[in-house]
Motif scaffolding. Structure first.
Motif: not given
Length: 806
Positions: A94-96, A190-195
């Motif tokens: 993911a990119i921030g 959340r964007a990477a499918g994690e929490s």
């Protein structure tokens, strides 16, 4: 005051102090008065617990190098679009983008290009801010001009700092109740499918009343900073644009793009800042992401639990002070500080935070208040003892006659009364001390176990102390270790240290003769006495070294006269008698030559004996003598003897010493005595060396003993092991019939060595037939040490004297 009642009053006073301090330690955490000190200790502890570089997080830094290469900020949107294209090729997790795009670019086509690259590089999280539109209006969300393409979401990177301006915590979301925005770290997960990690410790929500309306924050958590600024993995923005960063370095990682250049972007003060450098906001975002992803955060103890723990620890400290008593109370009060604070910091390293500040403040007052209470109780006890003393002494303080004076000076009157009682004891002690000081011998008074109570100046000098008071409190059995009972003396079978053991019952008047290597011969006398109904020892140290030395000299003189000197004289008388009776058949000339030889031997022995006695009595004439010149003169003196014996004579630097001696280096000595002693050793070595042999004088400096060592080495038979042991273990010399009649010579050399604070030793040699004698010379006069000393720089000039060539 009776013991039971005094102990009860002491416990009562200590319990009162303990309760007051426990209440203080309980109130401080609840009141929040120590918040600044609490946070300071937290910052120090968090900085000490440095974590490894977090894995899976990389910062693409808009650094000084990127600004210098691309140009002044802000950059065209096409530059960011190119970066997103490069990042998309690396396939990060993911990119921030910690960069806001709330204003349109002058070229609308670039905004379109940026939106396209955002969609291509998804998942991407954009940072957003709020703006106060006006009074009484809610904050407005500044959405990016690119919109939200598929896979692009929003997040807030709000810096929530404490009252001291340091960011220690963050919130899972912030904004109005109608439109909260998640933290960028939450949005990235959340964007990477994690929490976020399960069981993440979060506290209650927080609501701020702004001028435009309420501002809501939820899910407060403490950020675990892995290290100081620069701890996270970082690559330069311009390097990614140029393609010099391998794609595999960014693949599968969280990539955070933000500003680190000087003067750009936001910087935040954190607990782990060093040298007052603030941490860039994008790096703070990285630490928050690491905290939420790993769950490695800090659980702060609630104020109520912190207050209860502080109060309990104060009670434990007070109980320990009361238990250990006055002797160890201060040590416990001081030692508890690093112990408890260290335990708090160790717990912080494992994720549990309890501030020890409230406890430390109460603990700082523990010893002073406890001491004050004990002082009050001591004054009460003093009053009780004075009350018992006055009737016994029959004195009248006059307090009833002058009530006003009694109220004003009652403490002074009590002290005067107590001083009257103690003056008698002090006078008796001074009398005993003066009596000891006037004794002509060293004396000490000890308790039953040997602890010194009193001693005189001679006893202090005996054990190398400056004054008699320095011996008080020392353990006499430990000082007696160097005294070894003399064989055959009275009491030799009794252990000196066992005298002071409990249950020992020595005679009333008990003495033993002992010898100390450093001090000489002493007669130790132990007399048990009673003092204040307690057994004591009066120990006397009588120096008998001069008596024993005189006895040894007398015995040596008698042995010499009766054996060594009488032997050649008896031979002369016997030979003359046999010649007169005709039992010896020899020419008269041969008979006279033999008589002359025996007479010369007798005169030589007498002269040697006189020299030995002379070296022990004559004053030393000390001067600084060049070692090389002295050895050259000795070699020249014995050159004819070496030539006649066909022996090679030389002196040189000892190869065993790593650093040589300066040529002609001066050494303090009596030149005449040392030259005669070295000559004696060289003469004996030549005499006992076979034809064709070699006699060598080796020179070295022994730094450990601060001594000049001259070793005479020859190829003669040397001494037997028994003779060598006698010489090396303190005997003054050897009988004249030992080693071919060199006993008095060695006795003379040993005397010269001892007068120079040195020693003569016979060294073992690995050769089957060899003799080695080491003459060690110390510095005989301490007053000359400041005028010069032996240097180790330079090389000794070898001065061989070959008897065959010179």
């Amino acid at each position: 005051m009776k013991t039971g009642a005094g102990r009860a009053r002491l416990l009562g006073g200590t319990a009162g102090v303990a309760l007051v301090l426990a209440a203080l330690a309980f109130v401080l955490p609840l009141s929040g008065w120590t918040w600044r000190a609490d946070r300071l200790v937290y910052d120090v502890g968090l900085s000490a617990w440095r974590r490894p570089v977090p894995e899976g997080i990389t910062i693409v830094a808009i650094d000084d190098a990127s600004v210098a290469a691309i140009g002044r900020w802000p950059w065209p949107r096409a530059v960011h679009a190119t970066l997103l294209s490069r990042l998309a090729e690396a396939h990060p997790k993911a990119i921030g983008l910690d960069v806001t795009f709330s204003e349109p670019d002058p070229d609308p086509a670039q905004d379109v290009l940026l939106a396209q690259q955002l969609a291509r590089a998804a998942p991407v999280v954009l940072s957003v801010d709020w703006m106060l539109a006006g009074p009484s209006q809610p904050p407005q969300l500044l959405t990016p001009v690119t919109g939200l393409p598929p896979g692009v979401s929003l997040g807030t990177a709000e810096a929530s700092v404490d009252a001291d301006g340091v960011m220690r915590h963050a919130f899972l979301s912030a904004g109005s109740l109608q439109s909260p925005v998640p933290h960028m770290a939450v949005a990235l997960l959340r964007a990477a499918g994690e929490s976020p990690a399960p069981n993440l410790p979060v506290t209650a929500d927080e609501e701020l009343d702004l001028a435009a309306g309420p501002w809501h924050r939820s899910g407060r958590f403490l950020v675990r900073y892995a290290g100081p600024p620069g701890q996270l993995d970082r690559v330069s923005y311009v390097d990614v644009l140029r393609g010099t960063v391998p794609p595999e370095r960014l693949a599968g990682r969280y990539v955070l793009v933000g500003m680190t250049a000087t003067g750009l972007g936001d910087t935040v003060a954190t607990p782990v800042n060093r040298q007052r450098h603030a941490m860039p906001g994008v790096e703070v975002l990285g630490h928050a992401l690491y905290t939420l992803r790993s769950g490695d955060t800090v659980l702060a103890v609630s104020p109520l639990a912190s207050a209860a723990l502080s109060a309990v620890l104060v009670l434990v400290l007070m109980a320990g002070i009361q238990r250990l008593g006055a002797r160890w109370a201060l040590a416990l009060a001081l030692g508890a500080w690093p112990l408890v604070i260290g335990a708090s910091l160790i717990a912080l390293g494992f994720g549990l935070w309890w501030s020890p500040v409230s406890w430390a403040l109460a603990a700082a007052l523990a010893y002073p208040l406890w001491s004050w209470r004990r002082l009050e109780q001591a004054v009460d006890a003093l009053d009780a003892e004075i009350g018992r003393l006055v009737p016994e002494s029959g004195s009248d303080l006059g307090m009833a006659a002058r009530p006003a004076a009694r109220r004003r000076d009652v403490l002074a009157l009590r002290l005067d009364t107590l001083q009257t009682a103690t003056d008698t004891l002090r006078s008796a002690r001074n009398f005993l001390s003066d009596a000891l000081a006037g004794m002509p011998t060293a004396m000490a008074v000890t308790d039953q176990r040997g602890r010194v109570l009193l001693a005189n100046a001679l006893a202090a000098q005996l054990f190398e102390l400056d004054k008699a008071e320095d011996m008080q409190g020392m353990e006499l059995p430990g000082l007696l270790v160097e005294f070894v009972p003399v064989k055959g003396a009275k009491g030799v079978d009794v252990d000196l240290e066992a005298i002071f053991q409990p249950g020992s019952a020595p005679p009333v008047d008990w003495a033993v003769e002992a010898r100390a290597e450093r001090l000489g011969d002493f007669l130790l006398h132990f007399a048990p006495v009673l003092l204040l109904e307690q057994p004591r020892w009066v120990v006397t140290f009588s120096d008998v070294s001069a008596i024993r030395q005189a006895q040894r000299r007398r015995d040596r003189a008698l042995a010499f006269v009766s054996h060594d000197l009488r032997s050649p004289a008896d031979t002369i008388v016997l030979l003359a008698g046999q010649y007169q009776r005709g039992r010896v058949q020899m020419p008269l000339e041969t008979f006279l030559v033999e008589i002359q030889r025996l007479g010369a031997r007798t005169l030589q022995l007498a002269d040697d004996f006189v020299r030995v006695a002379h070296v022990e009595s004559r004053p030393l004439q000390v001067s600084f003598v060049a070692v090389a010149a002295l050895l050259d003169e000795v070699a020249a003196d014995f050159r004819p003897q070496a030539v006649a014996a066909e022996v090679t004579l030389a002196w040189r630097h000892d190869p065993a010493q790593t650093q040589p001696i300066v040529p002609l280096a001066p050494w303090p000595m009596d030149r005449a005595l040392v030259q005669r002693a070295v000559g004696n050793l060289v003469s004996n070595a030549i005499k006992h060396s076979p034809a064709g042999g070699q006699v060598t004088v080796l020179v070295r400096f022994d730094a450990g003993r601060d001594a000049l060592c001259l070793t005479v080495w020859d190829q003669g038979p040397g001494l037997s092991p028994e003779q060598r042991q006698r010489l090396n273990h303190g005997d003054d010399g050897l009988p004249t019939n030992d080693a071919g009649g060199v006993g008095l010579g060695l006795q003379f050399v040993q005397g010269v060595a001892q007068r120079h604070r040195g020693r003569l030793q016979a060294l073992e040699d690995q050769a089957e037939a060899a003799g080695r004698f080491e003459l060690a010379l110390g510095r005989p006069d301490t007053a000359l040490r400041s005028q010069g000393k032996l240097s180790l720089d330079g090389v000794v000039q070898q001065s061989p004297v070959d008897a065959k060539t010179r």
